[in-house]
Design a protein around this motif. Structure first.
Motif: not given
Length: 371
Positions: A92-110
């Protein structure tokens, strides 16, 4: 990591299935609740237990066959929030039990201007092969963002697609600043409402249009200075009257920018009350799939800017702003259970909502769950 942490290797999900015949509502695709196998996680992947998901108009368009790359068997939904319950890495890198939301799109980083690669919105399509209307979703751990601490998962689910679209249109392309006069058209939809909340938090004076006086009144409760009905052909005059009423002495009663979802004749309608060099940012074309642009707008150096979604970095920045200002997305109705999703489709099809329509999938409205 083991999927057995939840005691199940399947998930219920709402998927696209071709209808036997076109429905009275114009649907050529059905929404079907099915059980889908959950495969073993690969390194770099996480399993998210979805607590809440939200509708977008694209979900209705998919059912009507009016959206590109629709995929039979694909899971509906671009908006979803929940908690990480398993991971594919060796530790585990600290993400377990973390509240998250999903990115609604893929392919555009920054990239500041446009996607770096193939760009797509998740849910109901061939690519990206992912949707949120499910009990569990397997996703890359770089495809989620920590949820805002002040929001429940139900409220958080109402944020991603609308928040990203509104942020780029309002804060990046229109570059809204404190003290400016901003018009937001078509208030009542998710994007327009978030744009209103962002602009008000930024210190702008916001005006709105709607086909419903009730929606205008609700927008005023959220901080708008006033509004007009776009069903009245003289609505620009009413906006101008409100501008004159609210503008301090010595300051021009003009709009700095317009955040628009209609297209059509928006430029010619507001050209006389949009300042020289002002901009119209168009993120949709519900009125007409063209925008009239004349020499008058050219001579006034007025700009028309197209705005579609945004980058992952945009969404991270927007979520920080959301948290800083304790903004709560407007939720019109909460539906309980994926099996009752048809109620949400009907609300969007009828245009009766003011804000987002959310389905609570599992758990509660509370922030955290225990495994």
């Amino acid at each position: 990591m083991a999927l057995g942490i939840q005691g199940s290797s399947i998930t219920k999900a709402l998927v696209v299935r071709k209808a036997n015949a076109k429905s009275n509502e114009g649907y050529v695709n059905d929404v079907v609740l099915e059980e889908i196998p959950l495969r073993q996680l690969n390194p770099g992947e996480i399993l998210v237990k979805i607590h809440a998901v939200a509708f977008n108009h694209r979900d209705v368009w998919i059912r009507k066959g009016m959206y590109p790359s629709i995929q039979d068997g694909a899971v509906f939904g671009a908006d979803g929030a929940g908690v990480v319950v398993a991971f594919g890495d060796s530790r585990d890198d600290g993400m377990l039990n973390q509240r998250v939301f999903l990115l609604p799109s893929h392919g555009w980083d920054d990239h500041p201007n446009a996607p770096e690669s193939q760009f797509g919105v998740i849910g109901g399509v061939r690519w990206p092969p992912l949707g949120t209307f499910a009990e569990y979703v397997i996703v890359g751990k770089d495809q989620v963002i920590p949820s805002a601490p002040h929001l429940s998962d139900t409220d958080m689910a109402a944020w991603p697609l609308a928040g990203l679209t509104a942020w780029r249109a309002t804060m990046i392309n229109a570059a809204v600043q404190s003290g400016q006069n901003i018009l937001i058209t078509g208030i009542g939809g998710g994007v327009a409402l978030v744009a209103l909340q962002l602009a008000v938090a930024q210190g702008a004076s916001v005006y709105v249009t709607s086909g419903s006086q009730e929606k205008v009144n609700k927008a005023v409760e959220l901080g708008a200075k006033g509004g007009a009905s776009y069903k009245d052909v003289s609505w620009p005059k009413e906006i101008h009257r409100l501008l004159r009423k609210n503008s301090p002495a010595g300051f021009p009663a003009m709009l700095d920018s317009v955040i628009d979802s209609g297209g059509g004749d928006i430029m010619t309608s507001i050209g006389s009350i949009l300042k020289q060099g002002g901009s119209v940012v168009c993120y949709g074309m519900t009125a007409r799939p063209t925008v009239t642009f004349t020499m008058r707008e050219v001579l006034r150096n007025q700009k028309l800017i197209g705005s579609t979604m945004g980058s992952t970095q945009d969404l991270r920045d927007a979520t920080k702003f959301l948290s800083k200002h304790k903004i709560v997305p407007v939720v019109s109705q909460v539906i309980h259970g994926l099996e009752n999703a048809e109620k949400g489709f009907e609300m969007l099809r009828s245009g009766a909502q003011f804000g987002k329509v959310v389905i609570e999938v599992g758990g509660t409205r509370d922030a955290k769950v225990k495994l």
